[in-house]
Design a protein around this motif. Sequence first.
Motif, PDB file in Angstrom:
ATOM      1  N   LEU A 199       0.765  -1.306   0.089  1.00  0.00           N
ATOM      2  CA  LEU A 199       0.266   0.173   0.051  1.00  0.00           C
ATOM      3  C   LEU A 199       0.936   0.812   0.170  1.00  0.00           C
ATOM      4  O   LEU A 199       1.881   1.515   0.754  1.00  0.00           O
ATOM      5  N   ALA A 200       0.696   1.600  -0.975  1.00  0.00           N
ATOM      6  CA  ALA A 200       1.578   3.408  -1.510  1.00  0.00           C
ATOM      7  C   ALA A 200       0.674   4.371  -1.386  1.00  0.00           C
ATOM      8  O   ALA A 200      -0.030   4.567  -1.449  1.00  0.00           O
ATOM      9  N   HIS A 201       1.980   5.115  -0.771  1.00  0.00           N
ATOM     10  CA  HIS A 201       1.091   6.838  -0.405  1.00  0.00           C
ATOM     11  C   HIS A 201       2.573   7.902  -0.481  1.00  0.00           C
ATOM     12  O   HIS A 201       3.508   7.439  -1.072  1.00  0.00           O
ATOM     13  N   PHE A 202       1.669   8.685  -1.540  1.00  0.00           N
ATOM     14  CA  PHE A 202       2.355  10.324  -1.857  1.00  0.00           C
ATOM     15  C   PHE A 202       2.758  11.083  -1.156  1.00  0.00           C
ATOM     16  O   PHE A 202       1.257  11.810  -1.342  1.00  0.00           O
ATOM     17  N   GLU A 203       2.907  11.065  -0.120  1.00  0.00           N
ATOM     18  CA  GLU A 203       2.883  12.880   1.308  1.00  0.00           C
ATOM     19  C   GLU A 203       4.191  13.536   1.295  1.00  0.00           C
ATOM     20  O   GLU A 203       5.503  13.215   1.185  1.00  0.00           O
ATOM     21  N   ASP A 204       3.674  14.646   1.266  1.00  0.00           N
ATOM     22  CA  ASP A 204       4.797  15.597   1.180  1.00  0.00           C
ATOM     23  C   ASP A 204       6.347  15.815  -0.021  1.00  0.00           C
ATOM     24  O   ASP A 204       6.833  15.842   1.176  1.00  0.00           O
ATOM     25  N   GLY A 205       5.804  15.190  -0.577  1.00  0.00           N
ATOM     26  CA  GLY A 205       6.961  15.248  -1.546  1.00  0.00           C
ATOM     27  C   GLY A 205       7.121  13.387  -1.827  1.00  0.00           C
ATOM     28  O   GLY A 205       8.571  13.704  -2.117  1.00  0.00           O
ATOM     29  N   ARG A 206       7.228  12.609  -0.681  1.00  0.00           N
ATOM     30  CA  ARG A 206       7.851  11.723  -0.326  1.00  0.00           C
ATOM     31  C   ARG A 206       7.015  10.553  -0.822  1.00  0.00           C
ATOM     32  O   ARG A 206       5.592  10.511  -0.190  1.00  0.00           O
TER      33      ARG A 206
ATOM     34  N   SER B  99      -1.098   9.589  -9.576  1.00  0.00           N
ATOM     35  CA  SER B  99      -2.791   9.250  -9.301  1.00  0.00           C
ATOM     36  C   SER B  99      -2.896  10.689  -7.848  1.00  0.00           C
ATOM     37  O   SER B  99      -4.024  11.110  -8.018  1.00  0.00           O
ATOM     38  N   GLY B 100      -1.736  11.051  -7.351  1.00  0.00           N
ATOM     39  CA  GLY B 100      -1.953  11.553  -6.115  1.00  0.00           C
ATOM     40  C   GLY B 100      -2.384  10.824  -4.888  1.00  0.00           C
ATOM     41  O   GLY B 100      -3.831  11.100  -4.177  1.00  0.00           O
ATOM     42  N   ARG B 101      -3.254   9.595  -4.608  1.00  0.00           N
ATOM     43  CA  ARG B 101      -3.798   9.102  -4.476  1.00  0.00           C
ATOM     44  C   ARG B 101      -2.846   7.516  -3.978  1.00  0.00           C
ATOM     45  O   ARG B 101      -2.212   7.515  -4.583  1.00  0.00           O
ATOM     46  N   PRO B 102      -3.500   7.174  -2.417  1.00  0.00           N
ATOM     47  CA  PRO B 102      -2.894   5.890  -2.089  1.00  0.00           C
ATOM     48  C   PRO B 102      -3.362   4.444  -3.289  1.00  0.00           C
ATOM     49  O   PRO B 102      -3.913   4.696  -3.725  1.00  0.00           O
ATOM     50  N   VAL B 103      -1.876   3.529  -3.306  1.00  0.00           N
ATOM     51  CA  VAL B 103      -2.819   3.249  -3.993  1.00  0.00           C
ATOM     52  C   VAL B 103      -2.325   1.190  -3.724  1.00  0.00           C
ATOM     53  O   VAL B 103      -1.308   1.323  -2.990  1.00  0.00           O
ATOM     54  N   ARG B 104      -2.898   0.219  -3.823  1.00  0.00           N
ATOM     55  CA  ARG B 104      -2.960  -0.951  -2.804  1.00  0.00           C
ATOM     56  C   ARG B 104      -2.764  -1.791  -4.341  1.00  0.00           C
ATOM     57  O   ARG B 104      -3.802  -1.534  -5.392  1.00  0.00           O
ATOM     58  N   LEU B 105      -1.498  -2.411  -4.168  1.00  0.00           N
ATOM     59  CA  LEU B 105      -1.314  -3.444  -5.226  1.00  0.00           C
ATOM     60  C   LEU B 105      -1.001  -5.459  -4.366  1.00  0.00           C
ATOM     61  O   LEU B 105      -0.449  -5.389  -3.336  1.00  0.00           O
ATOM     62  N   VAL B 106      -1.581  -6.018  -4.878  1.00  0.00           N
ATOM     63  CA  VAL B 106      -1.554  -7.114  -4.044  1.00  0.00           C
ATOM     64  C   VAL B 106      -1.114  -8.289  -5.394  1.00  0.00           C
ATOM     65  O   VAL B 106      -2.155  -8.322  -5.969  1.00  0.00           O
ATOM     66  N   ASN B 107      -1.033  -9.177  -5.327  1.00  0.00           N
ATOM     67  CA  ASN B 107      -0.787 -10.419  -5.849  1.00  0.00           C
ATOM     68  C   ASN B 107      -1.483 -11.470  -5.843  1.00  0.00           C
ATOM     69  O   ASN B 107      -1.965 -11.844  -5.054  1.00  0.00           O
ATOM     70  N   SER B 108      -2.155 -12.334  -7.266  1.00  0.00           N
ATOM     71  CA  SER B 108      -2.674 -12.605  -6.883  1.00  0.00           C
ATOM     72  C   SER B 108      -2.031 -13.875  -6.654  1.00  0.00           C
ATOM     73  O   SER B 108      -0.990 -14.317  -6.681  1.00  0.00           O
ATOM     74  N   ARG B 109      -2.934 -14.794  -6.720  1.00  0.00           N
ATOM     75  CA  ARG B 109      -2.650 -16.557  -5.887  1.00  0.00           C
ATOM     76  C   ARG B 109      -1.486 -16.550  -6.989  1.00  0.00           C
ATOM     77  O   ARG B 109      -0.449 -17.482  -7.032  1.00  0.00           O
TER      78      ARG B 109
END
Lengths: 787, 154
Positions: free
Chosen positions: A205-212, A270-280
């Motif tokens: 789960l990734a976020h981009f906040e305050d330039g980081r 996107s400027g939004r939090p992004v979730r990425l999960v591998n399918s089985r």
Amino acid sequence: MSEIAERAVQNFRRRDARDKLMGRTRYTIDRGTAGMLHAALLRSEVPSGRILRLDTTAAACMPGVRAIVTAADAPGRAGLGIADHPLFAIDTVRYCGEPIAAVAADSERQARDALAAIEVEIAPLPAVLDMGSALADAAPLVHPGWESYEVLTPGGMRGGNVAWEASVDRGDIDAAFARNDVTVVESSFRVGRQNHLSFEPRAVLAHFEDGRYHIETSTQVPWTVRNTVAALLAVPASSIRVTVPPVGGGFGLKFDCALEPFAALLARMSGRPVRLVNSREEEMTTCLFRENAEICIRSAITPEGSIAGREAVVLMDCGAYGGEQVFLTTMTAHTLGGNYRLGAVRIVSRAVYTNTAPNGAFRACNGVYNTFALERHTDEIAAAIGMAPGEFRRRNVIGDGDLGATGQVFEGDVLAPMLAKMEALRERTPASLPGDGRLYGRATTVGTWFVFTGPSAATVNMNADGTATLVTSGVEIGSGSMMQALPQIVAATLGLSPDKVVVRAADTDAAGYDVGVGGGRTTVSLGAASRSAAIEVRTKLLKVASDMLEASAEDLVMEDGRIDIAGARGSGVTIAEVAARAQALLGPVAGTGSFTGAGTPAMEGCCAGHFIEALDIPVFAVHDCDVAVDPGTGHVEVLRYRVVQDVGRALNPSAIHGQIQGGVVQGLGYALHEEADVGRNGAIRQTSFETYRVPLAGDVVPVEIELHEGAPSIGPLGTKGAGEVPILNVGATIACAVAHATGKQIRELPLTPPRVLELLLDRAQAPDFPHIGSRHSDNRLATGTIA
Amino acid sequence: MTIRLTVNGEERDIAAAPMTPLVDVLRDTLHLTGAKPVCREGFCGACMVLVDAVPTVSCLTPLVLAQGRDVETVEGLTSADSPMPVQAALEEHDAVQCGMCFPGMVVTLTHLTTAGRCEPSREAVKAGLVGNVCRCTGYERIVDAALAVMEDRP
């Protein structure tokens, strides 16, 4: 020191057990946040090809789509030893499953629908799907531009489809084989891939906040993730913060950067939090497997039964990118070249590129199959010279002052007394053999593993309420080291009970660099850093207490949450009082600690291309089992399994026993039925739990365990890593026992019923490797090849 | 379409496609993340829940088949902070490692250890765990814990 060590030993219970049992633990896959997008990856469906066209225009107009990224957005390359691995395929795809584009959308369904709308045209290229094809004359190159890649660690030979070559040459090997009194024994072995099958897939789960970037991820290596994301995205590493929730199983799968850069990139776009999960299915087919390998080993044995010379070639399939296998070529010298005293030795270990999913690290990487090969070869030697296998091992196991393959001088007799302990353990725990027409066999094997030392950092904050907070980049992956060993070490040093030590979850913004949780290093490296941080706190507290009590610091004892004058319990004050006083007088009390390896030397000039020339902390294991083989079905039943393990000092015996039971069972899977392979289309064939069979409750036996303590170790309080090694010689032990039961040579794992039946019917083909030359020099890149 | 079912004692109306896997409804709509979607094909048992008191893999159960039924997840087995006997025994036997399989394991064992359900022997307990995979522990402590619960049973 010795009281502290004694105090540190206890079966302290892990504090995360209750929430895990109640379903309350939030793993990465259980996390989400408001406004979060869901990502999905477009992956290659061919093993080798040229990307003619990639058009995301239509996909970008699909409902819910917020961002799409491709190779154009991630310019960097990363790797271990060689920077050969881009985030997305750039112009060329090299394996089935290789990412080509990533999409973030409002829902996972929308993201996956958008993938289907990406227009991609790939012209297939010839693929090399196995090491034989990769090493054949005029084989297509997986990386035609290999010479242009940045070399991150110099020293290995490289060339064509050989990603990395490590070699050992010690002593006059030709003279050893030319002696007219030696018996020459030669064997070859082949093993397939093993899937970790950690229950929690790789997830982020990734976020981009305050330039980081803030990346929450299921990883064993937060600092590797930080640095690799930076390299791939070409951004400063300091712009990345990695935090790690509880990890739902790792076993080495998560010892590398994985999905994090995709999510980070999409979060920024996107400027939004992004979730990425591998399918089985993605998890199964792009697993960083324990690699498939091919091993040829040859030994010259003197009439007295000593090993005058040993020569070996080991080929390790790294898949389409070098990854961990580049590093792991190092381990062959210490595993296949381990266990026994060798007169002269010559070993080459090569990581070979193929157009298959990249392999990676898996618990006792490289050691598991090399120990299988070495121990089978050892039994073949014993048979060839007419000596009992146990006797041969007793005479030849490495002991105090002996030289290892790379010329390292080993300290202490460890394997010999462990073999004696195993003999006694066997007698105490006999197998009952039902006499039902099955074939019975038994075996004892030895194994050499190590602790992957390297840098770790820790801070201990002493709180005025008498508790301590331990801050590290360590991750709790299930082994319990972060929940048990670490707080036990800090608590014992400070005279507290371990429940008074709070361990902060990994956060690269809060704690210093760490190599990661794996290689048996948590208790040792993070433990040593934590201990030295705790010693600094202890020293400061004792100084303040000595003023408070008007006694010299040397006369004080820290125990049970108190600082008292030695021999006068109750004469002093509580640690909380001292900490509060110190805080008021001098400011809050803290200590920092750090650790790295000892730099144990190898013999000058005898190895090339090794990341680790000598082992700072060798770890030994002796395994033994009894099996029954059904001659009608080829089914192997394990009747009894026994382990004597070198643990240095067992800080938490219950936790170590748990690791041994679990590690042995994972090894039983590898020995008996776990195997992944590549189909003709270049894809991994085992795509689910249905086609990849792991041990079930009904397959296992309780392991009989004895811990061997007291062997030399530079680990804190004399500890060694105990969680990785239990899997080391399971394949070896089962194979030797089945060979003993059936009287057949065993050259391959796993020993599935069809394979065992082939052996019994004499239909098993010995592995034939036309691409491995009979002269050792045929298997070495010429000196002067790009290093 | 709205489908009504009872989850952990509360009646819930769920607006979702009838074929939505129950595990996704539990996790994504009701935020009950105890059940884990690990294999999604009924082999691993990490998503096990009780449907009308029968252990059921929620990954292969379409929402519509839970209509009107009583679904109990690992979160619903306990109230407040006190673990139930199976959880207490697993904790006492130091059985937990990564923990991902345990929500499903606990659901299966809760059913298995009810009176008369399973003979208190290692073989019988292991047979009862055929639908629950654990990748970390090598199972034996889980079996020990189950037997301890069964033997303490009045």
